[in-house]
Design a protein around this motif. Sequence first.
Motif, mmCIF file in Angstrom:
data_model
loop_
_atom_site.group_PDB
_atom_site.id
_atom_site.type_symbol
_atom_site.label_atom_id
_atom_site.label_comp_id
_atom_site.label_asym_id
_atom_site.label_seq_id
_atom_site.Cartn_x
_atom_site.Cartn_y
_atom_site.Cartn_z
ATOM 1 N N THR A 186 0.834 -1.204 0.000
ATOM 2 C CA THR A 186 0.000 0.000 0.000
ATOM 3 C C THR A 186 0.868 1.252 0.000
ATOM 4 O O THR A 186 0.595 2.222 -0.728
ATOM 5 N N LYS A 230 1.057 4.032 -2.914
ATOM 6 C CA LYS A 230 0.848 5.463 -2.623
ATOM 7 C C LYS A 230 2.015 6.296 -3.143
ATOM 8 O O LYS A 230 1.816 7.371 -3.733
ATOM 9 N N ASN A 231 3.244 5.813 -2.964
ATOM 10 C CA ASN A 231 4.425 6.530 -3.478
ATOM 11 C C ASN A 231 4.427 6.580 -5.004
ATOM 12 O O ASN A 231 4.780 7.599 -5.606
ATOM 13 N N GLU A 267 1.742 6.466 -6.880
ATOM 14 C CA GLU A 267 0.677 7.397 -7.246
ATOM 15 C C GLU A 267 1.151 8.839 -7.087
ATOM 16 O O GLU A 267 0.885 9.686 -7.956
ATOM 17 N N ALA A 283 -2.203 12.188 -2.921
ATOM 18 C CA ALA A 283 -1.905 10.758 -3.079
ATOM 19 C C ALA A 283 -2.483 9.976 -1.907
ATOM 20 O O ALA A 283 -2.382 10.377 -0.761
ATOM 21 N N GLY A 284 -3.129 8.860 -2.217
ATOM 22 C CA GLY A 284 -3.669 7.983 -1.187
ATOM 23 C C GLY A 284 -5.077 8.343 -0.759
ATOM 24 O O GLY A 284 -5.691 7.628 0.016
#
Length: 128
Positions: free
Chosen positions: A86, A90-91, A93, A105-106
């Motif tokens: 996850t 997220k990184n 994205e 992001a996230g």
Amino acid sequence: MSARGTQDLPPAGGYGQVRYRRYLPNRGPSGLVIMAGITAFCAFGFYRVGQGNLERRELKRENLWSRIHLIPLLTAESDRDMYRRTLAAKNREAEIMKDVKDWKAGESVYNNTKFFTPPSYVIVPEDN
């Protein structure tokens, strides 16, 4: 007149006994001994089968309990792996959407604050 002959009579003391029976020597064990041996052999075999069943049951129980005791460890490992994936997603994205204004992001894109457990399978992109 006719001549009178002597009649044939058995010898004094009688004739010897006539042997009409077969006199075969006894060879091998009797039927009772064979049946006792077969019964003992089968009883020993059933005993061994029962002991094997007990051993197999004990091994199944041990295997089941080892799996039960490993569940927390496997769950924790799965949770750590899901957290790592996850965070990596997220990184990625954040890296991909860095040029889009007001993109966080996230953050959920569905306008919903309810917690969502992401799927536990991994999609590997194909290399072009």
